[in-house]
Design a protein around this motif. Structure first.
Motif, PDB file in Angstrom:
ATOM      1  N   LYS A  10       0.828  -1.208   0.000  1.00  0.00           N
ATOM      2  CA  LYS A  10       0.000   0.000   0.000  1.00  0.00           C
ATOM      3  C   LYS A  10       0.863   1.259   0.000  1.00  0.00           C
ATOM      4  CE  LYS A  10      -3.812  -2.229   2.359  1.00  0.00           C
ATOM      5  NZ  LYS A  10      -3.634  -3.234   3.363  1.00  0.00           N
ATOM      6  N   VAL A  11       1.961   1.212  -0.747  1.00  0.00           N
ATOM      7  CA  VAL A  11       2.900   2.327  -0.752  1.00  0.00           C
ATOM      8  C   VAL A  11       3.499   2.513  -2.141  1.00  0.00           C
ATOM      9  CG1 VAL A  11       4.830   0.855  -0.022  1.00  0.00           C
ATOM     10  CG2 VAL A  11       4.936   3.312   0.428  1.00  0.00           C
ATOM     11  N   GLU A  12       3.845   3.752  -2.443  1.00  0.00           N
ATOM     12  CA  GLU A  12       4.570   4.050  -3.678  1.00  0.00           C
ATOM     13  C   GLU A  12       5.449   5.262  -3.424  1.00  0.00           C
ATOM     14  OE1 GLU A  12       1.899   6.617  -6.579  1.00  0.00           O
ATOM     15  OE2 GLU A  12       0.775   4.866  -5.851  1.00  0.00           O
ATOM     16  N   LYS A  13       6.481   5.390  -4.229  1.00  0.00           N
ATOM     17  CA  LYS A  13       7.341   6.569  -4.152  1.00  0.00           C
ATOM     18  C   LYS A  13       6.812   7.608  -5.128  1.00  0.00           C
ATOM     19  CE  LYS A  13      12.039   8.311  -4.700  1.00  0.00           C
ATOM     20  NZ  LYS A  13      13.430   8.005  -5.060  1.00  0.00           N
ATOM     21  N   ASN A  14       6.533   8.794  -4.619  1.00  0.00           N
ATOM     22  CA  ASN A  14       6.144   9.909  -5.462  1.00  0.00           C
ATOM     23  C   ASN A  14       7.437  10.604  -5.871  1.00  0.00           C
ATOM     24  OD1 ASN A  14       5.583  12.644  -6.253  1.00  0.00           O
ATOM     25  ND2 ASN A  14       3.504  12.357  -5.446  1.00  0.00           N
ATOM     26  N   SER A  58       0.897   6.659   0.548  1.00  0.00           N
ATOM     27  CA  SER A  58       0.006   5.503   0.494  1.00  0.00           C
ATOM     28  C   SER A  58      -0.552   5.363  -0.908  1.00  0.00           C
ATOM     29  CB  SER A  58      -1.145   5.672   1.491  1.00  0.00           C
ATOM     30  OG  SER A  58      -0.657   5.691   2.801  1.00  0.00           O
ATOM     31  N   SER A  59      -0.709   4.112  -1.334  1.00  0.00           N
ATOM     32  CA  SER A  59      -1.271   3.880  -2.674  1.00  0.00           C
ATOM     33  C   SER A  59      -2.610   3.188  -2.575  1.00  0.00           C
ATOM     34  CB  SER A  59      -0.314   3.040  -3.509  1.00  0.00           C
ATOM     35  OG  SER A  59      -0.075   1.806  -2.906  1.00  0.00           O
TER      36      SER A  59
END
Length: 161
Positions: free
Chosen positions: A148-152, A160-161
């Motif tokens: 539930k995570v991504e790098k912006n 959070s994704s």
């Protein structure tokens, strides 16, 4: 409780090379970081390699997975470059469910004054001791579930994704 610390490189361990203006690896800073932080947590460190995460291969990720699976301790911290941290976390999350594993890194090297490295180390140390079994990423003052995570990349933060 002993925490296994697997060191794989990433920006957190890079240093500025004055002659070329590049960020390069010389050695890990993690023991220095733990000492500077006055951490009293029992840790056992192992350097697997020092690589930028964009240079990590599937074989490198397989080694991380194998080391996590073989670890006698069920609490593991992993230093990792931020560009492919989520990819490695997803691999571990699909394969391991009986240990607490926290990946962390830094947007700025520990060797640079304004680094976020010590803060992220503190978050990761706290998370690995308090979270239930699972795989997590500790960055930017937050702890994220691996799926539930991504790098912006535009903002240089994890969300959070």
């Amino acid at each position: 409780m002993t925490i296994k610390l697997l060191i794989t490189g990433g920006t957190i361990d890079k240093v500025y090379k004055e002659l070329t203006g590049q960020l390069v690896f010389k050695q890990t800073h993690l023991v220095d970081m733990l000492n500077q932080s006055r951490s009293m947590v029992d840790t056992l460190s192992e350097v697997l390699f020092l690589k930028d995460s964009l240079d990590m291969s599937d074989a490198n990720r397989a080694l991380i997975l194998q080391k996590c699976q073989a670890s006698e301790t069920n609490r593991i911290l992993i230093t990792h470059g931020t560009d492919t941290m989520v990819k490695t976390a997803k691999l571990l999350g699909k394969e391991i469910n009986n240990k607490t594993i926290v990946l962390f890194g830094a947007m700025m090297p520990y060797s640079i004054k304004s680094s976020d490295a010590l803060f992220n180390l503190g978050m990761a140390l706290s998370a690995v001791q308090t979270k239930k079994c699972g795989v997590y990423i500790a960055m930017n003052g937050q702890v994220f579930d691996f799926d539930k995570v991504e790098k912006n990349k535009g903002q240089g933060i994890f969300i959070s994704s």
